[in-house]
Design an enzyme around this catalytic site. Sequence first.
Site, PDB file in Angstrom:
ATOM      1  N   ARG A  86       0.812  -1.221   0.000  1.00 58.89           N
ATOM      2  CA  ARG A  86       0.000   0.000   0.000  1.00 58.89           C
ATOM      3  C   ARG A  86       0.844   1.270   0.000  1.00 58.89           C
ATOM      4  O   ARG A  86       1.787   1.416   0.775  1.00 58.89           O
ATOM      5  CB  ARG A  86      -0.932  -0.006   1.215  1.00 58.89           C
ATOM      6  CG  ARG A  86      -1.912   1.157   1.237  1.00 58.89           C
ATOM      7  CD  ARG A  86      -2.903   0.987   2.362  1.00 58.89           C
ATOM      8  NE  ARG A  86      -3.840  -0.084   2.104  1.00 58.89           N
ATOM      9  CZ  ARG A  86      -4.282  -0.929   3.043  1.00 58.89           C
ATOM     10  NH1 ARG A  86      -3.840  -0.854   4.258  1.00 58.89           N
ATOM     11  NH2 ARG A  86      -5.159  -1.864   2.732  1.00 58.89           N
TER      12      ARG A  86
ATOM     13  N   HIS B  76       4.719 -11.117   1.865  1.00 57.23           N
ATOM     14  CA  HIS B  76       5.292 -10.167   2.813  1.00 57.23           C
ATOM     15  C   HIS B  76       6.627 -10.662   3.369  1.00 57.23           C
ATOM     16  O   HIS B  76       7.306  -9.949   4.102  1.00 57.23           O
ATOM     17  CB  HIS B  76       4.292  -9.940   3.964  1.00 57.23           C
ATOM     18  CG  HIS B  76       4.586  -8.768   4.831  1.00 57.23           C
ATOM     19  ND1 HIS B  76       5.004  -8.897   6.136  1.00 57.23           N
ATOM     20  CD2 HIS B  76       4.528  -7.433   4.598  1.00 57.23           C
ATOM     21  CE1 HIS B  76       5.175  -7.698   6.679  1.00 57.23           C
ATOM     22  NE2 HIS B  76       4.901  -6.793   5.766  1.00 57.23           N
TER      23      HIS B  76
ATOM     24  N   ARG C  93       4.176  -2.933  19.469  1.00 57.85           N
ATOM     25  CA  ARG C  93       4.276  -1.502  19.190  1.00 57.85           C
ATOM     26  C   ARG C  93       2.929  -0.880  18.855  1.00 57.85           C
ATOM     27  O   ARG C  93       2.599   0.204  19.313  1.00 57.85           O
ATOM     28  CB  ARG C  93       5.238  -1.256  18.023  1.00 57.85           C
ATOM     29  CG  ARG C  93       5.533   0.219  17.782  1.00 57.85           C
ATOM     30  CD  ARG C  93       6.185   0.435  16.432  1.00 57.85           C
ATOM     31  NE  ARG C  93       5.199   0.424  15.361  1.00 57.85           N
ATOM     32  CZ  ARG C  93       5.360  -0.193  14.198  1.00 57.85           C
ATOM     33  NH1 ARG C  93       6.446  -0.886  13.959  1.00 57.85           N
ATOM     34  NH2 ARG C  93       4.426  -0.144  13.268  1.00 57.85           N
TER      35      ARG C  93
ATOM     36  N   HIS D 210      10.433  -2.541  14.706  1.00 57.22           N
ATOM     37  CA  HIS D 210       9.841  -3.252  13.566  1.00 57.22           C
ATOM     38  C   HIS D 210      10.148  -4.750  13.560  1.00 57.22           C
ATOM     39  O   HIS D 210       9.463  -5.519  12.892  1.00 57.22           O
ATOM     40  CB  HIS D 210      10.345  -2.611  12.269  1.00 57.22           C
ATOM     41  CG  HIS D 210       9.566  -2.964  11.049  1.00 57.22           C
ATOM     42  ND1 HIS D 210      10.065  -3.777  10.054  1.00 57.22           N
ATOM     43  CD2 HIS D 210       8.318  -2.617  10.663  1.00 57.22           C
ATOM     44  CE1 HIS D 210       9.169  -3.908   9.101  1.00 57.22           C
ATOM     45  NE2 HIS D 210       8.098  -3.227   9.440  1.00 57.22           N
TER      46      HIS D 210
END
Length: 703
Positions: A412, A442, A574, A601
């Site tokens: 996206r 992914h 997170r 991340h």
Amino acid sequence: MLDMENRNGYKDMDWKYFKRDISWLSFNRRVLLEARNKELPLFERIKFLSIYSSNQEEFYRIRVSEHRNLVMLKNCSSAEYQNAKETLAEINAEVSRQVKDFSYIFTHEILPELAHNDIVLYQGQPMPDFHKDFIRNYFKEEIFPYLQPVLILKDHISSFLRDNRLYLSIQLHPRGSQDSQIYYALIKVPFSKVPRFIELPAYEGKHYLMFVDDAIGYNLDIVFPGFVVDAYYSVRVSRDADFSIDSNQKENIVDEIRKHVKKRKTGVANRLVYNAMMPHEMLSYLCQAYNIPESQCIAAGRYLTLEDLIKLPNPTGKKLAVESPIPLRVPEFDRSGSVFKVIKSHDMLLHFPYQSFDYLIRFLMESAYDPKVEEIKLTQYRVAENSEVINALVTAARNGKKVTVYVELKARFDEENNIFTSEQMQKAGIHVIYGVPGLKVHAKVALILRRSIGGTNMEKSFAFLSTGNFNEKTAKVYSDIGLFTYNTQIITELNCLFEILEGKDVPPVFNTLLVAQYNMLDVLKSMIDQEIGAAQEGKKAHIILKMNGLQDTDMINKLYEASNAGVQIDLIIRGICCLVPNQPYSRNIRIIRIIDQYLEHARIWYFYAGGNECVYLSSADWMKRNLSRRIETAFPIVDNKLKRQVIRILHYQLTDNVQACLIDEHLNNIYVQNNNPERVRAQQKIYEMLQEEVTFSMNYQQS
């Protein structure tokens, strides 16, 4: 009175899951809290205001659009319709509270601190004489040529508010006329032509800055010479940016995505943000003219599009900013002329951004020139512009290597860049694969296949598996971990995954890697069951899960089951976390959220496993989309030294008492307070740990 923490009433206490989007708003509130953190340099606090604003805009363009479509189209069950309607009301109520808090922080904390440091950011006050001529001339020469004013006549003239653009809405009346009618006009602020902030000449030791919005506002008499300008107010529209592609579509997927990306600019408006000082009559007129319900309007401060605060000039230089540590070198790689030679001796971890991304580029460039390398396979999800990774792959293709790159076009907001990069790779002779029907890829993996004399290619090959994208830009600000390995089993299974992505009919045999759609869920549930069994036998049982998001209800239920059995569970999440802590069914679960200089991340999964301590790194969060609609990988850390290193990272994060917050049953962010007299800031500790390893390695080599 500013209330930054207490937010109750998000959840029916009889229900076991937070709403996904309300949980996300709790995360963005935590980002906003950093703007109040007086231990941070001023421009770092301003950066967090920018991040908060950018996050919120994307949230409205995607998540709010999804709920809005359900309400407007009503092509769903009555229960879904009602839930979407209620969720929208909750979202708008919470965002309205946060916008007020944002305005308070900006007006009453940031601006005075700027002034304290001799930086004046004009806020619409009368222009002093010593800057009048400069602003007048700057407007005429640099701004006026790009303005396109439009009268808003809702019954006679149609105009359009573009997504992600800032407008000035102007109230005026005819000059010298008996006509007392009020008129409204609109001007799009030309950000692509002029900077958002104008640096004015310094005066008496002070630095002066101005929003370009006000530079226009001060000179509206030039734009409307036949009118008297009464006032001007900022407005901004968010439009539906979400789209889906037929899950089984293979043909013309590039053209289809291009078409949908283009339509984003004209998507349905789902929010109008406006200056709260705007008269209601004017707001109502705008809503009618642009067909936006007033229920979708959110009042804000004088200035909008404040993600641009990241561009606020800092005339003091480094004094008020964070100086990022220099990425650490890895002595073993630097001492060796070959990355391959080091990896053949043992697995290696790279920690971004603490360590240099250069080593991944070296790995790919060595592959491009090594005569034994026959083939390179790699996945790309978000590609940096002018990417060094892509340049290395192009070099390999031009050197006669077979290069296959799986590009996820549906990443996206990166669709256009991914399409452009893919076309450039194809021109260089790289085989590009688009799309797996019904799934996003992914996984972040790369495979280097080399010739082997008297054996299989797998025995001489190399792999790199990562928690984050192969993107040298984001690697400077995203905290990720990557594994270089020569492990034949991992390489064999990774090659199997690539063959599946290439459409080959091969059996999906994964015994070491965890791959979503194949074995990931089953193995994860089995490992949780192992911890449950240990707890029931009175043995130590511990699970630590570090991720960006936890939403999949099946996995949440499994964690509730483990908690009830007595398993200690630490969650370092997170962003979105739909699991509800501090309930009878979650009494052994703690949720920590860390927001700091770098974006957390990396995904790390730890299971005590009877003392064997299993550690996996992964590209996957435990969101429904990751586990059900994507190809994801998780890979074990088997080298004991590297495993201890990752566990040490988890320990730092679990004991962080500077940047960590506990998430309670009301989604409040509560700063961690513990009995440790030492200040533990996890990101700083991780850097120091890696720095110590560099020093030890260099001293060992010298001795």
